[in-house]
Design an enzyme around this catalytic site. Structure first.
Site: not given
Ligand code: TA6
Length: 292
Positions: A159, A261
């Protein structure tokens, strides 16, 4: 373990070790918690990864920024909403298994194995390894080995939070023609026409195996996100309102980062990979910089 001269350990908080890498080709910082790459800057370049100054350094809490490992599920757990977003790998300490360096790069190997604690959340046996190659490029390889007797269902993402000079001037190329699930508001299947630009919250799961080029004119550079064994590319910027709602993120952070990601979380609902007993699967991302 003896670390090479270009590395040392420090603590971001009591009992929260960070590996600091000061190699001639790049600097980096890796938290053992979550095997979390927090910082990477090739020599002579501004940092490539965004790390929130409001991150919380505590066991069981995901860091905000760098490269969180979303594993063994991406986003919400498919059947149990009480389980943490993005899985369990980023919420626990990994073991440092190897640390080496040569003239060109520093390499690290970290691992996480199933235990009674992990089985309480996810009833599978596994051996997870993260291999990092840190130099003028950054390569991250996440290997899942199924050490249990049953197929292991897996969705996952590296991510990656990337620094940008000004999100409103950023352009992504490499996704034209890719179908994607738009998860902002009511989820909807759409098709990418042309470059991706940003003037609102973006949270999209592209069905794409291509490399993505992030054109960042404010920093006079293009960053390329290469990937391997990844069917999905997730692109996320929280924009103004969501940035303000996230306590571990400054209100204005949305202007200065973009997540691209390498994932396996194909829409419409993430279709898990099925890792056979005894089999391995490796998800890779590699970041490279070029001028302009
Ligand atoms: O990658 C996108 C995502 O799924 C968004 O929807 C947002 O929730 C982000 O990840 C961050 O997630 P987190 O649990 O690290 O706050």
């Amino acid at each position: 373990m003896t670390l090479p001269p270009c590395m040392y350990l420090e603590e971001a908080a009591p009992g929260y070790p960070i590996l600091v890498i000061q190699h001639p080709t790049a600097t980096a910082r890796v938290a053992l918690h979550g095997a979390h790459v927090m910082h990477w800057a090739p020599t002579g370049h501004a940092p490539v990864l965004y790390m929130s100054p409001q991150s919380i350094y505590a066991e069981g809490k995901a860091l905000r920024g760098g490269i969180p490992i979303c594993w063994p599920w991406f986003s919400a757990h498919p059947t149990d909403a009480a389980l943490p977003m993005h899985g369990l790998a980023r919420l626990r300490f990994w073991q440092l298994d190897a640390a080496q360096a040569d003239d060109h790069r520093a390499t690290l190997q970290l691992s996480l194995r199933s235990s009674a604690a992990t089985r309480a959340h996810w009833p599978h046996d596994f051996h997870c390894q993260l291999h990092l190659s840190i130099g003028t490029e950054l390569e991250v390889a996440l290997t899942t080995e199924n050490t249990g007797p049953a197929p292991l269902p897996l969705t996952e993402a590296l991510h990656t939070y990337l620094t940008v000079g000004d999100i409103s001037r950023v352009r992504l190329t490499g996704l034209h023609g890719s179908p994607y699930l738009d998860t902002v508001g009511t989820p909807a299947q759409r098709l990418q026409e042309g470059d991706v630009t940003f003037d609102r919250e973006v949270d999209r799961r592209y069905q794409s195996t291509s490399a993505i080029h992030l054109h960042d004119p404010a920093q006079h550079r293009t960053l390329t996100v290469h990937k391997d064994a990844s069917a999905t590319t997730v692109v996320w910027n929280p924009w103004i309102e969501k940035s303000a709602r996230l306590p571990d993120l400054p209100d204005d952070a949305w202007q200065h980062f973009l997540c691209i990601e390498a994932a396996n979380a194909s829409p419409p609902e993430p279709q898990p990979l099925q890792i056979a007993p005894g089999a391995r699967h490796t998800l890779r991302t590699r970041l490279t910089l070029s001028p302009g």
